[in-house]
Scaffold this motif. Structure first.
Motif, PDB file in Angstrom:
ATOM      1  N   ILE A 379       0.837  -1.206   0.000  1.00  0.00           N
ATOM      2  CA  ILE A 379       0.000   0.000   0.000  1.00  0.00           C
ATOM      3  C   ILE A 379       0.867   1.250   0.000  1.00  0.00           C
ATOM      4  O   ILE A 379       0.613   2.210  -0.732  1.00  0.00           O
ATOM      5  N   ALA A 380       1.930   1.218   0.805  1.00  0.00           N
ATOM      6  CA  ALA A 380       2.779   2.402   0.948  1.00  0.00           C
ATOM      7  C   ALA A 380       3.569   2.719  -0.311  1.00  0.00           C
ATOM      8  O   ALA A 380       3.703   3.890  -0.697  1.00  0.00           O
ATOM      9  N   HIS A 381       4.073   1.693  -0.965  1.00  0.00           N
ATOM     10  CA  HIS A 381       5.060   1.927  -2.023  1.00  0.00           C
ATOM     11  C   HIS A 381       4.594   1.573  -3.434  1.00  0.00           C
ATOM     12  O   HIS A 381       5.265   1.914  -4.402  1.00  0.00           O
ATOM     13  N   GLU A 382       3.457   0.890  -3.574  1.00  0.00           N
ATOM     14  CA  GLU A 382       3.022   0.486  -4.908  1.00  0.00           C
ATOM     15  C   GLU A 382       1.654   1.034  -5.297  1.00  0.00           C
ATOM     16  O   GLU A 382       1.359   1.137  -6.491  1.00  0.00           O
ATOM     17  N   SER A 383       0.813   1.378  -4.323  1.00  0.00           N
ATOM     18  CA  SER A 383      -0.569   1.740  -4.650  1.00  0.00           C
ATOM     19  C   SER A 383      -0.722   3.180  -5.118  1.00  0.00           C
ATOM     20  O   SER A 383      -1.702   3.523  -5.782  1.00  0.00           O
ATOM     21  N   GLY A 384       0.195   4.052  -4.738  1.00  0.00           N
ATOM     22  CA  GLY A 384       0.057   5.472  -5.049  1.00  0.00           C
ATOM     23  C   GLY A 384      -0.864   6.220  -4.107  1.00  0.00           C
ATOM     24  O   GLY A 384      -0.967   7.457  -4.172  1.00  0.00           O
ATOM     25  N   VAL A 385      -1.534   5.517  -3.215  1.00  0.00           N
ATOM     26  CA  VAL A 385      -2.504   6.149  -2.306  1.00  0.00           C
ATOM     27  C   VAL A 385      -1.875   7.224  -1.412  1.00  0.00           C
ATOM     28  O   VAL A 385      -2.478   8.284  -1.211  1.00  0.00           O
ATOM     29  N   PRO A 386      -0.681   7.013  -0.853  1.00  0.00           N
ATOM     30  CA  PRO A 386      -0.144   8.029   0.061  1.00  0.00           C
ATOM     31  C   PRO A 386       0.241   9.348  -0.598  1.00  0.00           C
ATOM     32  O   PRO A 386       0.565  10.310   0.098  1.00  0.00           O
ATOM     33  N   LYS A 387       0.196   9.422  -1.909  1.00  0.00           N
ATOM     34  CA  LYS A 387       0.637  10.642  -2.586  1.00  0.00           C
ATOM     35  C   LYS A 387      -0.327  11.812  -2.416  1.00  0.00           C
ATOM     36  O   LYS A 387       0.056  12.970  -2.584  1.00  0.00           O
ATOM     37  N   VAL A 388      -1.588  11.511  -2.120  1.00  0.00           N
ATOM     38  CA  VAL A 388      -2.618  12.550  -2.028  1.00  0.00           C
ATOM     39  C   VAL A 388      -3.248  12.514  -0.643  1.00  0.00           C
ATOM     40  O   VAL A 388      -3.618  11.447  -0.158  1.00  0.00           O
ATOM     41  N   THR A 389      -3.379  13.681  -0.015  1.00  0.00           N
ATOM     42  CA  THR A 389      -3.992  13.762   1.300  1.00  0.00           C
ATOM     43  C   THR A 389      -5.509  13.790   1.174  1.00  0.00           C
ATOM     44  O   THR A 389      -6.056  14.578   0.398  1.00  0.00           O
ATOM     45  N   ASP A 390      -6.178  12.894   1.917  1.00  0.00           N
ATOM     46  CA  ASP A 390      -7.641  12.830   1.945  1.00  0.00           C
ATOM     47  C   ASP A 390      -8.225  12.842   0.528  1.00  0.00           C
ATOM     48  O   ASP A 390      -9.034  13.703   0.179  1.00  0.00           O
ATOM     49  N   PRO A 391      -7.868  11.871  -0.317  1.00  0.00           N
ATOM     50  CA  PRO A 391      -8.288  11.911  -1.722  1.00  0.00           C
ATOM     51  C   PRO A 391      -9.788  11.795  -1.934  1.00  0.00           C
ATOM     52  O   PRO A 391     -10.295  12.223  -2.973  1.00  0.00           O
ATOM     53  N   PHE A 392     -10.535  11.238  -0.952  1.00  0.00           N
ATOM     54  CA  PHE A 392     -11.985  11.141  -1.097  1.00  0.00           C
ATOM     55  C   PHE A 392     -12.709  12.365  -0.539  1.00  0.00           C
ATOM     56  O   PHE A 392     -13.940  12.427  -0.559  1.00  0.00           O
ATOM     57  N   GLY A 393     -11.966  13.331  -0.015  1.00  0.00           N
ATOM     58  CA  GLY A 393     -12.590  14.539   0.501  1.00  0.00           C
ATOM     59  C   GLY A 393     -13.445  15.217  -0.561  1.00  0.00           C
ATOM     60  O   GLY A 393     -13.010  15.381  -1.700  1.00  0.00           O
ATOM     61  N   GLY A 394     -14.665  15.588  -0.195  1.00  0.00           N
ATOM     62  CA  GLY A 394     -15.579  16.186  -1.149  1.00  0.00           C
ATOM     63  C   GLY A 394     -16.554  15.198  -1.759  1.00  0.00           C
ATOM     64  O   GLY A 394     -17.531  15.611  -2.395  1.00  0.00           O
ATOM     65  N   SER A 395     -16.311  13.907  -1.567  1.00  0.00           N
ATOM     66  CA  SER A 395     -17.267  12.901  -2.036  1.00  0.00           C
ATOM     67  C   SER A 395     -18.595  13.105  -1.320  1.00  0.00           C
ATOM     68  O   SER A 395     -18.653  13.196  -0.095  1.00  0.00           O
TER      69      SER A 395
END
Length: 547
Positions: A379-395
């Protein structure tokens, strides 16, 4: 805004699809629509309710850059058998990239009993590591520099005693307490609510908690003095809302007790951390973490008048849901854990433990524990998720869920306040009843098949190949019993007796007990002897059944 239960679910709004064949509730039974649109978040004001990451009320995160500056701490909860065996597991996890140590203690240690006590029979080293003395603590961390790691210790009723042993072990390593970093769980309220590993009545137990607050503010400033735990509340059958509300209300109770003990709120509140469950319902879990940050920031600033921003910022550890793991088709647990861990990361966790696939059957085997750590690393190094803070914000969906959990929590706060606080509420059985009822409703849903557990009540297979699990034999218990008996024979008895007598006298008064516990630990007193000294003064707690 009134929150609804599953029984009160509103009819589908015109023009909104609702699949009749599908379950339209969260894992907690909270109704959800098939579609969310702008009117669902009309009450949400960006500056008031969300704010940018790093800004009050911290709904979107306590750090402006999220994980851009630093990833969450990857911990693996570990402990079994003897201190030497657990020490070897810690070294393996560190070599594999683990970033923090997290100590699981066995049942005798959690209950403040020495390994040779009659009530310890058959339990020594079984569900965690056995620690009965400073000598055991030194062996547990042999070769591990305590000034270079963060250590989390899951211990509650005897937390002050175990912490005293840890401080003495650090002393003997030549480590100054001012540089020690870590967390002692020290959350006794959730024991009465959920886990039931308590020793003393609630009010003297709360004194031990606040004594640790005061002592660490003076002597161990980087240490997190409590990890207010919703994890065990959720494991006992609570909904996401109950986990959130009861956990934060426990936190409020601790702060109030600290203030009532004469501690300035900004002196101890920045070292309070939280511990949440990461359960199956992906969006509900993300919303829970976001609501928790907003609620805590608001409570600390408005209810307690905290002025230090560090007192407003909720920091939390999360662990994937042990209660969701199944003995049937255990490899399914790898997928469950990955989904849960991803929700925790998207929710902004500061620290994370991922459960192993075999934990419904036994303590984790070495390979299973390594795979659980690798799950975090992918998750940390392959998913790309940590690159953006609160990516679902505004949903629309996520913001409505966050808002509903916030409002529901405030309603529960009001109920607890009306009962006089969390200690009186526990004494009256309020949170215990609420959680028991939720657990019953969820089990009914599983039994009826309205909730699915893959491999258990749906997609069942007839035959499954067994998997290899970790086995703790009685040799570990024999070694610990021999060790504690040898300690008692070899030590100088006079300083031990004097230290324990001093502890009893102090318990009858109001002095901070941490210096007395340190004296007892340095003299060679065992965990059971220190706990028994306080049992002599305070007695043991017996819960009154409430139905």
């Amino acid at each position: 805004m009134k929150t609804t239960t599953a029984a009160e679910a509103p009819p589908a709004a015109p023009g909104r699809p609702r699949g009749e064949a599908r379950d339209h509730t969260t894992v907690s039974g909270r109704p959800v629509e098939a579609l969310y649109t702008a009117p669902d978040v009309a009450e949400v004001d960006y500056d008031r309710d969300l704010g940018d990451p790093g800004r009050f009320p911290y709904t979107r995160g306590i750090h402006p850059a999220g994980y851009g500056g630093k990833l969450w701490t990857m911990r693996q909860f570990a402990g079994f058998g003897t201190p030497e065996e657990t020490n070897a597991r810690y070294r393996e996890l560190q070599a594999a990239g683990g970033m923090g140590l997290s100590v699981a203690f066995d049942l005798p240690t959690l209950m403040g009993r020495d390994p040779d006590h009659e009530l310890s029979l058959g339990e020594v080293g079984k569900c965690g590591v056995n620690v009965a003395s400073v000598a055991d603590m030194e062996r547990l961390f042999d070769g591990i520099a305590l000034d270079r790691v963060t250590t989390s210790m899951t211990i509650n009723s005897p937390a002050a005693m175990i912490f005293a042993m840890y401080l003495v072990a650090a002393e003997r390593q030549g480590v100054d307490w001012s540089v020690l970093s870590g967390t002692i769980q020290n959350d006794i309220l959730k024991e009465y609510i959920a886990q039931k590993e308590y020793i003393y009545p609630p009010r003297p137990s709360m004194r031990l908690v606040t004594d640790v607050f005061a002592f660490c503010a003076e002597h161990v400033p980087r240490w997190n003095t409590i990890s207010v735990s919703g994890y065990h509340i959720r494991e006992a059958g609570a909904t996401a809302l109950q986990e959130l509300a009861f956990t934060l209300r426990d936190g409020i109770e601790y702060v109030q007790y600290g203030v009532d003990a004469g501690l300035p709120v900004d002196r101890f509140a920045p070292r309070i951390s939280f511990f949440f469950n990461a359960h199956n319902d992906f969006f509900e879990e993300i919303a829970k973490y976001r609501a928790a940050r907003k609620l805590w920031a608001t409570v600390m600033r408005e209810r307690f008048g905290a002025e230090d921003e560090r007192s407003w910022k909720l920091r939390f550890h999360s662990q994937t849901a042990g209660v969701s793991l199944t003995a049937q088709q255990p490899y399914n647990n790898v997928v469950r854990t990955a989904v849960q861990a991803l929700a925790a990361v998207l929710g902004g966790t500061n620290s994370l433990h991922t459960n192993s696939l075999d934990e419904a059957l036994a303590l984790p085997a070495r390979e299973a524990a390594l795979l659980a750590l690798r799950t975090q690393q992918v998750i940390a190094h392959e998913s790309g998720v940590p690159k953006v803070t609160d990516p679902f914000g505004g949903s629309y969906f996520l913001e409505r869920l966050t808002r509903d959990l916030e409002v529901g929590s405030q309603e529960i706060f009001e109920k607890v306040d009306a009962l006089g606080g969390m200690v009186p509420a526990i004494e009256q059985g309020y949170p215990q009843r609420e959680i028991a009822n939720s657990a019953y409703r969820f089990q009914q849903a599983l039994d009826r098949g309205t909730k699915t557990c893959v491999g258990v009540n749906r997609y069942v297979t007839d035959a499954e190949a067994p998997i290899e699990t970790l086995y703790i034999d009685e040799a570990a218990a024999e070694r610990q019993v021999s060790g504690v008996r040898a300690l008692r024979q070899e030590r100088d008895a006079a300083p031990v007796t004097a230290a324990l007598d001093g502890l009893r006298r102090a318990a009858e008064g109001t002095d901070n007990l941490m210096p007395l516990l340190l004296d007892a630990a340095r003299a060679g007193a065992t965990l059971g002897e220190m706990c028994d000294a306080l049992r002599d003064v305070w007695g043991e707690y017996e819960e009154t059944a409430a139905l």
